[in-house]
Design an enzyme around this catalytic site. Structure first.
Site, mmCIF file in Angstrom:
data_model
loop_
_atom_site.group_PDB
_atom_site.id
_atom_site.type_symbol
_atom_site.label_atom_id
_atom_site.label_comp_id
_atom_site.label_asym_id
_atom_site.label_seq_id
_atom_site.Cartn_x
_atom_site.Cartn_y
_atom_site.Cartn_z
ATOM 1 N N GLU A 122 0.840 -1.209 0.000
ATOM 2 C CA GLU A 122 0.000 0.000 0.000
ATOM 3 C C GLU A 122 0.874 1.258 0.000
ATOM 4 O O GLU A 122 0.547 2.254 -0.648
ATOM 5 C CB GLU A 122 -0.967 -0.029 1.189
ATOM 6 C CG GLU A 122 -2.068 -1.069 0.973
ATOM 7 C CD GLU A 122 -2.971 -1.266 2.184
ATOM 8 O OE1 GLU A 122 -4.187 -1.255 2.031
ATOM 9 O OE2 GLU A 122 -2.448 -1.470 3.295
ATOM 10 N N GLU A 136 -3.890 -9.905 3.648
ATOM 11 C CA GLU A 136 -4.763 -9.618 4.799
ATOM 12 C C GLU A 136 -5.918 -10.599 4.932
ATOM 13 O O GLU A 136 -6.266 -11.004 6.045
ATOM 14 C CB GLU A 136 -5.316 -8.187 4.704
ATOM 15 C CG GLU A 136 -4.323 -7.122 5.128
ATOM 16 C CD GLU A 136 -3.335 -6.707 4.054
ATOM 17 O OE1 GLU A 136 -3.263 -7.393 3.008
ATOM 18 O OE2 GLU A 136 -2.635 -5.714 4.267
HETATM 19 N N1 COA Z 1 4.311 -8.031 11.271
HETATM 20 C C1 COA Z 1 5.094 -8.374 12.314
HETATM 21 N N2 COA Z 1 6.083 -9.289 12.215
HETATM 22 C C2 COA Z 1 6.263 -9.876 11.015
HETATM 23 C C3 COA Z 1 5.480 -9.570 9.889
HETATM 24 C C4 COA Z 1 4.466 -8.580 10.054
HETATM 25 N N3 COA Z 1 3.689 -8.184 9.055
HETATM 26 N N4 COA Z 1 5.891 -10.322 8.860
HETATM 27 C C5 COA Z 1 6.910 -11.072 9.307
HETATM 28 N N5 COA Z 1 7.133 -10.801 10.595
HETATM 29 C C6 COA Z 1 8.159 -11.385 11.473
HETATM 30 C C7 COA Z 1 7.803 -12.810 11.858
HETATM 31 O O1 COA Z 1 6.918 -12.819 12.971
HETATM 32 C C8 COA Z 1 9.176 -13.359 12.193
HETATM 33 O O2 COA Z 1 9.533 -12.887 13.475
HETATM 34 P P1 COA Z 1 10.225 -13.929 14.537
HETATM 35 O O3 COA Z 1 11.478 -14.395 13.857
HETATM 36 O O4 COA Z 1 10.464 -13.059 15.732
HETATM 37 O O5 COA Z 1 9.225 -15.023 14.751
HETATM 38 C C9 COA Z 1 10.082 -12.653 11.197
HETATM 39 O O6 COA Z 1 9.361 -11.507 10.741
HETATM 40 C C10 COA Z 1 10.398 -13.502 9.979
HETATM 41 O O7 COA Z 1 9.172 -13.959 9.423
HETATM 42 P P2 COA Z 1 8.819 -15.500 9.222
HETATM 43 O O8 COA Z 1 7.328 -15.633 9.210
HETATM 44 O O9 COA Z 1 9.564 -16.350 10.190
HETATM 45 O O10 COA Z 1 9.437 -15.722 7.775
HETATM 46 P P3 COA Z 1 8.933 -16.769 6.687
HETATM 47 O O11 COA Z 1 9.940 -16.747 5.611
HETATM 48 O O12 COA Z 1 8.595 -18.065 7.320
HETATM 49 O O13 COA Z 1 7.563 -16.146 6.122
HETATM 50 C C11 COA Z 1 6.124 -14.420 5.306
HETATM 51 C C12 COA Z 1 7.563 -14.919 5.440
HETATM 52 C C13 COA Z 1 6.180 -13.043 4.697
HETATM 53 C C14 COA Z 1 5.325 -15.366 4.407
HETATM 54 C C15 COA Z 1 5.455 -14.391 6.696
HETATM 55 O O14 COA Z 1 6.316 -13.700 7.590
HETATM 56 C C16 COA Z 1 4.128 -13.671 6.714
HETATM 57 O O15 COA Z 1 3.124 -14.238 6.289
HETATM 58 N N6 COA Z 1 4.102 -12.439 7.248
HETATM 59 C C17 COA Z 1 2.886 -11.674 7.360
HETATM 60 C C18 COA Z 1 2.569 -10.993 6.077
HETATM 61 C C19 COA Z 1 1.254 -10.277 6.182
HETATM 62 O O16 COA Z 1 0.217 -10.849 6.427
HETATM 63 N N7 COA Z 1 1.306 -8.958 5.968
HETATM 64 C C20 COA Z 1 0.150 -8.121 6.014
HETATM 65 C C21 COA Z 1 0.018 -7.554 7.362
HETATM 66 S S1 COA Z 1 -1.466 -6.617 7.519
#
Ligand code: COA
Length: 304
Positions: free
Chosen positions: A126, A146
């Protein structure tokens, strides 16, 4: 012993790096431990960098990019979400508050160009879509996850791409309603990106060149309604086969339709903030966000 007052030593940016490249401020979002997820303190730092040099005739514009090679930004910081769940007004206000930087960019005369060095997700995308130009690494990707969290993307995803590239509306429907990912090459083919690069230095160079090209020609967002096909709900299932919330999908569908018909850009954004507020009151939002924070897949089968 310190020679100056303590406050003088605290005056530095914690979440961004700032570099000067050919009269352009390059701002790097730096929260690699959270894949550059955005929170208020971080976006306020970006806003502070912009506000400090916007009036400087020696600064032609700004580039925003992400630290590291995985993510431009993984979106809004999900850890901040639980406290506004269940309160539609507080959640809508949260979305308005998170939009300070975006609304500022809307009013700017100097160009801001996003340089996508990896994933641009949710609020990160966004932010990129509000910039006046976008370049990306060839392997970058764009998505709005989302709906997989049981909420709707409230900071412009249901508004901005549809108004800027209405011909790609069906693709955006798939992204917001089913969590489909768009590759940078597809985004380029749809006219959303100004350039693709094979490596980071080339990407920053392309972004800086884009700032120079846009200088003096930045247009504010257009008002007026936009004609797009209405999204069809179909089965509430994500691109990866996960069951989704029908209730949240319906909030999203309604908001996309109403925002497209809204007479002004800001009225359309307001529809998005309110839809986000409504989605934050669903059982699906609680389940989706709990699941993310507990690192388990969400189960929307009992949430409606
Ligand atoms: N907010 C807060 N923390 C986030 C984040 C977010 N949007 N996206 C990733 N992180 C953090 C994870 O909690 C993790 O923290 P930790 O190591 O302390 O547990 C770190 O970033 C690494 O992410 P991780 O999920 O372990 O990496 P991955 O390679 O397994 O997955 C994603 C990557 C992007 C697929 C996954 O992190 C994800 O789905 N994130 C959320 C994306 C999302 O929904 N964004 C929209 C938010 S409204």
């Amino acid at each position: 012993l310190p020679e100056r007052p303590l406050a003088a030593y605290e005056n530095f940016f914690r979440f961004v790096l700032v570099d000067d490249v050919r009269d352009v401020k390059v701002i790097t979002i730096r929260r690699p431990e959270a894949l550059n997820a955005l929170h208020d303190e971080l976006t306020d730092e970006i806003l502070a960098v912009i506000s400090r040099s916007e009036a400087d005739p020696g600064v032609r514009g700004f580039v925003i990019t992400g630290y590291g090679n995985r993510a431009f930004s993984a979106g809004a910081d999900i850890g901040r979400f639980p406290k506004m769940l269940g309160d539609a007004e507080a959640a809508a206000q949260y979305a308005r508050d998170c939009s300070r930087l975006l609304l500022h960019i809307d009013r700017m005369n100097k160009p801001v160009v996003a340089a996508l060095n990896g994933m641009a997700l949710g609020g990160g995308l966004e932010l990129a879509l509000r910039c006046h130009g976008i370049v990306a690494l060839r392997g970058a990707s764009l998505s709005f996850p989302e709906i997989l969290l049981g909420i709707v993307p409230g900071l412009g995803a249901m508004v901005v791409p549809y108004r800027r590239w209405p011909k790609a509306a069906q693709k955006f429907h798939g992204m917001v309603l089913r969590g489909e990912t768009m590759s940078a090459t597809t985004a380029r083919d749809l006219g959303m990106l100004d350039g693709l690069a094979d490596e980071c230095a080339g990407m920053i160079e392309a972004a800086v060149a884009r700032v120079h090209a846009l200088h003096g020609g930045v247009q504010p967002p257009h008002d007026g309604a936009v004609a797009i096909p209405a999204p069809q709900l179909g089965e509430a299932v994500s691109a990866s086969g996960q069951k989704l919330s029908v209730e949240v999908a319906d909030i999203l569908r309604q908001a996309v339709v109403e925002a497209a018909a809204a007479p002004t850009f800001n009225a359309a954004l307001e529809i998005g903030y309110r839809a986000f507020g409504r989605s934050a009151c669903t059982a699906a939002a609680r389940e989706g966000i709990d699941a993310f924070l507990q690192r388990r897949p969400p189960d929307f089968s009992k949430t409606g």
